[in-house]
Scaffold this motif. Sequence first.
Motif: not given
Length: 272
Positions: A66-77
Amino acid sequence: MDQSDEIVLVGCGNMGFALLEGWVGRAGIPAGRIHVIEPAQALRSRAAAVGATVHADAAELPQALRPRAVIIAVKPQVVRSMLCAYRRFGGKAAFVSIAAGVPISTFEATLGETAIIRAMPNMPASIGLGVIAAFANAHTDDGQMAYVNNLLAAVGAVHWLAEEKLVDAATAISGSGPAYLFHFIECLTEAGVAVGLSAETALALAKQTVEGAAALAGTSGFSPAELRHQVTSPNGTTAAALQVLTAEPGLSELMTRAVAAAHRRALDLAVA
């Protein structure tokens, strides 16, 4: 830190790894509480060396997580295609995207009504001196904003924007800005060589001059214009150089055109 404070970091390229190092080294977050999803073995190994819990795929994440934050650090595509794997965290975790050009609506279409923050850190985040422009959607509460602010502050100064469209404008200044300064250092070095300095000495003088001037501008109570006047003696060497830089088209006009071009390109690259 309890389980609700765990973090999921999706993608651990240069910027993702900068965030990871900042959280562990500066924010004091236990590395084992950070789950990194990264398909590339070399990047996964690098994250594991810091102490993070690494996974090759989202399917490997614990069901009880149950994460407090999910960080999306991938290529936009690839954002649209990978979001479904994290839908189960929607409505609970704050999602933070550092994928350039991807609007919040793209996340909302898959995740529904959940806290989503767009953030744009720049390259100096890798040494903790970044500038991060951020915007939060209407589903983000004050507690989530404060938590995410602390996460981002581990790699630099955070500036919250009033409108999402301003993220693209900020990208043209702080996101692309380091490249402008690097090019300035290149040009100043070449100019030094042209007047007789060795390439090594010219580069050292250029880098240290930019570093010192930037530090002074950041700490002085004087504006950049006032500092410029202080170093410019009437009819002196600096005045002679500034006459060239302010002649049409002057540096101010060139920078305005450059930033406008970067802004237009940011809008063109936006993922609908």
